[in-house]
Scaffold this motif. Structure first.
Motif, mmCIF file in Angstrom:
data_model
loop_
_atom_site.group_PDB
_atom_site.id
_atom_site.type_symbol
_atom_site.label_atom_id
_atom_site.label_comp_id
_atom_site.label_asym_id
_atom_site.label_seq_id
_atom_site.Cartn_x
_atom_site.Cartn_y
_atom_site.Cartn_z
ATOM 1 N N ALA A 99 -61.350 18.089 -97.949
ATOM 2 C CA ALA A 99 -60.048 17.029 -96.525
ATOM 3 C C ALA A 99 -60.204 15.526 -96.545
ATOM 4 O O ALA A 99 -58.965 14.902 -96.412
ATOM 5 N N ARG A 100 -61.210 15.883 -96.001
ATOM 6 C CA ARG A 100 -61.979 14.280 -95.580
ATOM 7 C C ARG A 100 -62.260 12.789 -97.196
ATOM 8 O O ARG A 100 -62.370 11.728 -97.449
ATOM 9 N N LEU A 101 -62.282 14.090 -97.991
ATOM 10 C CA LEU A 101 -62.304 13.325 -99.579
ATOM 11 C C LEU A 101 -60.812 13.526 -99.882
ATOM 12 O O LEU A 101 -61.363 12.535 -101.183
ATOM 13 N N GLY A 102 -60.296 13.895 -99.376
ATOM 14 C CA GLY A 102 -58.813 13.816 -100.183
ATOM 15 C C GLY A 102 -58.269 14.790 -101.409
ATOM 16 O O GLY A 102 -58.339 14.173 -102.504
ATOM 17 N N GLN A 103 -59.244 15.862 -101.290
ATOM 18 C CA GLN A 103 -59.234 17.419 -102.771
ATOM 19 C C GLN A 103 -58.618 18.368 -102.249
ATOM 20 O O GLN A 103 -59.192 19.134 -102.284
ATOM 21 N N PRO A 104 -57.502 17.828 -102.094
ATOM 22 C CA PRO A 104 -56.404 19.064 -101.514
ATOM 23 C C PRO A 104 -56.793 20.533 -102.584
ATOM 24 O O PRO A 104 -56.467 21.825 -101.991
ATOM 25 N N LYS A 105 -57.217 20.125 -103.995
ATOM 26 C CA LYS A 105 -57.225 21.498 -104.672
ATOM 27 C C LYS A 105 -58.435 21.814 -104.329
ATOM 28 O O LYS A 105 -57.939 24.051 -104.775
ATOM 29 N N LEU A 106 -59.251 21.205 -104.002
ATOM 30 C CA LEU A 106 -60.897 22.371 -103.498
ATOM 31 C C LEU A 106 -60.637 23.147 -102.237
ATOM 32 O O LEU A 106 -61.384 23.717 -101.478
ATOM 33 N N VAL A 107 -59.612 21.910 -101.401
ATOM 34 C CA VAL A 107 -59.227 22.663 -100.017
ATOM 35 C C VAL A 107 -59.309 24.194 -100.393
ATOM 36 O O VAL A 107 -59.448 25.101 -99.783
ATOM 37 N N LEU A 108 -57.829 24.839 -101.136
ATOM 38 C CA LEU A 108 -56.860 25.789 -101.644
ATOM 39 C C LEU A 108 -58.272 26.465 -102.264
ATOM 40 O O LEU A 108 -58.250 27.929 -101.619
ATOM 41 N N VAL A 109 -59.500 25.851 -103.038
ATOM 42 C CA VAL A 109 -60.687 26.714 -103.639
ATOM 43 C C VAL A 109 -60.689 27.411 -102.755
ATOM 44 O O VAL A 109 -61.348 28.584 -102.797
ATOM 45 N N ASN A 110 -61.675 26.631 -101.414
ATOM 46 C CA ASN A 110 -62.409 27.078 -100.733
ATOM 47 C C ASN A 110 -61.696 28.309 -99.476
ATOM 48 O O ASN A 110 -62.064 28.989 -99.231
ATOM 49 N N LEU A 111 -60.105 27.909 -99.228
ATOM 50 C CA LEU A 111 -59.200 29.334 -98.337
ATOM 51 C C LEU A 111 -59.093 29.863 -98.919
ATOM 52 O O LEU A 111 -59.505 31.168 -98.378
ATOM 53 N N VAL A 112 -59.195 30.321 -101.308
ATOM 54 C CA VAL A 112 -59.728 31.823 -101.696
ATOM 55 C C VAL A 112 -60.714 31.697 -101.129
ATOM 56 O O VAL A 112 -60.722 33.719 -100.990
ATOM 57 N N TYR A 113 -62.178 31.178 -101.182
ATOM 58 C CA TYR A 113 -63.337 32.292 -101.417
ATOM 59 C C TYR A 113 -63.386 32.946 -99.755
ATOM 60 O O TYR A 113 -63.899 33.964 -99.457
ATOM 61 N N LEU A 114 -62.265 32.070 -98.991
ATOM 62 C CA LEU A 114 -62.939 32.466 -97.525
ATOM 63 C C LEU A 114 -61.792 33.274 -97.225
ATOM 64 O O LEU A 114 -62.420 34.571 -96.456
ATOM 65 N N ALA A 115 -61.041 33.508 -97.950
ATOM 66 C CA ALA A 115 -60.119 35.099 -97.658
ATOM 67 C C ALA A 115 -60.667 36.225 -98.012
ATOM 68 O O ALA A 115 -60.232 36.738 -97.972
ATOM 69 N N LEU A 116 -61.451 36.016 -99.303
ATOM 70 C CA LEU A 116 -62.264 36.170 -99.690
ATOM 71 C C LEU A 116 -63.199 37.170 -98.602
ATOM 72 O O LEU A 116 -63.113 38.682 -99.012
ATOM 73 N N ALA A 117 -64.019 36.017 -98.582
ATOM 74 C CA ALA A 117 -64.936 36.489 -97.472
ATOM 75 C C ALA A 117 -64.281 37.142 -96.052
ATOM 76 O O ALA A 117 -65.376 38.423 -95.644
ATOM 77 N N ALA A 118 -63.315 36.795 -95.682
ATOM 78 C CA ALA A 118 -63.031 37.731 -94.324
ATOM 79 C C ALA A 118 -62.292 39.362 -94.521
ATOM 80 O O ALA A 118 -62.601 39.628 -94.023
ATOM 81 N N PHE A 119 -61.408 39.309 -95.918
ATOM 82 C CA PHE A 119 -61.792 40.688 -96.696
ATOM 83 C C PHE A 119 -63.113 41.857 -96.872
ATOM 84 O O PHE A 119 -62.832 42.735 -96.276
ATOM 85 N N ILE A 120 -63.682 40.967 -97.602
ATOM 86 C CA ILE A 120 -64.978 41.495 -96.800
ATOM 87 C C ILE A 120 -65.517 42.181 -95.959
ATOM 88 O O ILE A 120 -65.687 43.119 -95.239
ATOM 89 N N ALA A 121 -65.221 41.503 -95.204
ATOM 90 C CA ALA A 121 -65.615 41.123 -93.835
ATOM 91 C C ALA A 121 -65.427 42.255 -92.655
ATOM 92 O O ALA A 121 -65.467 43.717 -91.859
ATOM 93 N N TRP A 122 -64.047 42.070 -93.241
ATOM 94 C CA TRP A 122 -63.151 43.279 -92.576
ATOM 95 C C TRP A 122 -62.568 44.418 -92.825
ATOM 96 O O TRP A 122 -63.304 45.201 -91.489
ATOM 97 N N GLY A 123 -63.407 44.462 -94.026
ATOM 98 C CA GLY A 123 -62.832 45.900 -94.753
ATOM 99 C C GLY A 123 -64.806 46.817 -94.402
ATOM 100 O O GLY A 123 -64.810 47.894 -93.995
ATOM 101 N N ARG A 124 -65.503 45.757 -94.375
ATOM 102 C CA ARG A 124 -67.048 46.660 -93.961
ATOM 103 C C ARG A 124 -67.158 46.558 -92.729
ATOM 104 O O ARG A 124 -68.111 46.879 -92.674
ATOM 105 N N PHE A 125 -66.780 45.433 -92.067
ATOM 106 C CA PHE A 125 -67.053 46.233 -90.240
ATOM 107 C C PHE A 125 -65.661 47.020 -89.850
ATOM 108 O O PHE A 125 -66.442 47.675 -88.881
ATOM 109 N N GLY A 126 -64.916 47.022 -90.642
ATOM 110 C CA GLY A 126 -64.376 48.420 -90.304
ATOM 111 C C GLY A 126 -63.634 49.466 -91.516
ATOM 112 O O GLY A 126 -64.220 50.754 -91.367
ATOM 113 N N PRO A 127 -62.460 49.602 -91.856
ATOM 114 C CA PRO A 127 -62.290 50.895 -92.208
ATOM 115 C C PRO A 127 -63.744 51.424 -93.571
ATOM 116 O O PRO A 127 -63.242 52.970 -93.761
ATOM 117 N N GLU A 128 -64.115 50.391 -93.967
ATOM 118 C CA GLU A 128 -64.487 50.816 -95.218
ATOM 119 C C GLU A 128 -66.226 50.579 -95.113
ATOM 120 O O GLU A 128 -67.135 49.963 -95.706
#
Length: 127
Positions: A94-123
């Motif tokens: 974001a500091r470098l003005g690269q919004p597409k890469l911020v979005l890519v990192n957000l997708v990776y973050l969401a994937l990791a959050a899903f894994i953490a939620w699933g493996r700490f919780g229901p699965e």
């Protein structure tokens, strides 16, 4: 759900492996010249290589503990660590003005959050 979590972990491990190998073994000057790697121009070699090694460890930590049945709780712990790493990556891009890469990192973050939620919780591997 279990299969979906395995697929998500496999995809994220592949991303971590690719990023880790690149940061660990590609010269920093070459990284700095590549799109998305501009941030490395201002970072030390040691910092970039340390991030690379952490990403390689993440690739292992997202799969191996569950595959071998030794300390499988490390899978969601690794996913939480990846979330934190992606927050840093998003701020950097974001500091470098690269919004597409911020979005890519957000997708990776969401994937990791899903894994953490699933493996700490229901699965959880504890059950």
């Amino acid at each position: 759900m279990d299969l979906t979590l395995w697929i998500a972990a496999g995809l994220l491990a592949a991303v971590a492996l690719a990023g880790g190998l690149t940061k660990t073994f590609v010269p920093r000057a070459k990284l700095a010249a590549a799109h998305g790697g501009e941030w490395t121009a201002e970072a030390s070699d040691g910092f970039v290589k340390t991030l690379g090694v952490l990403e390689l460890l993440a690739a292992v930590g997202l799969l191996l503990p569950a595959l071998v049945g030794i300390a499988p709780v490390m899978v969601p712990v690794t996913a939480v660590c990846w979330v934190l790493l992606m927050v840093g990556a998003m701020i950097t891009h974001a500091r470098l003005g690269q919004p597409k890469l911020v979005l890519v990192n957000l997708v990776y973050l969401a994937l990791a959050a899903f894994i953490a939620w699933g493996r700490f919780g229901p699965e959880s591997f504890a059950g």
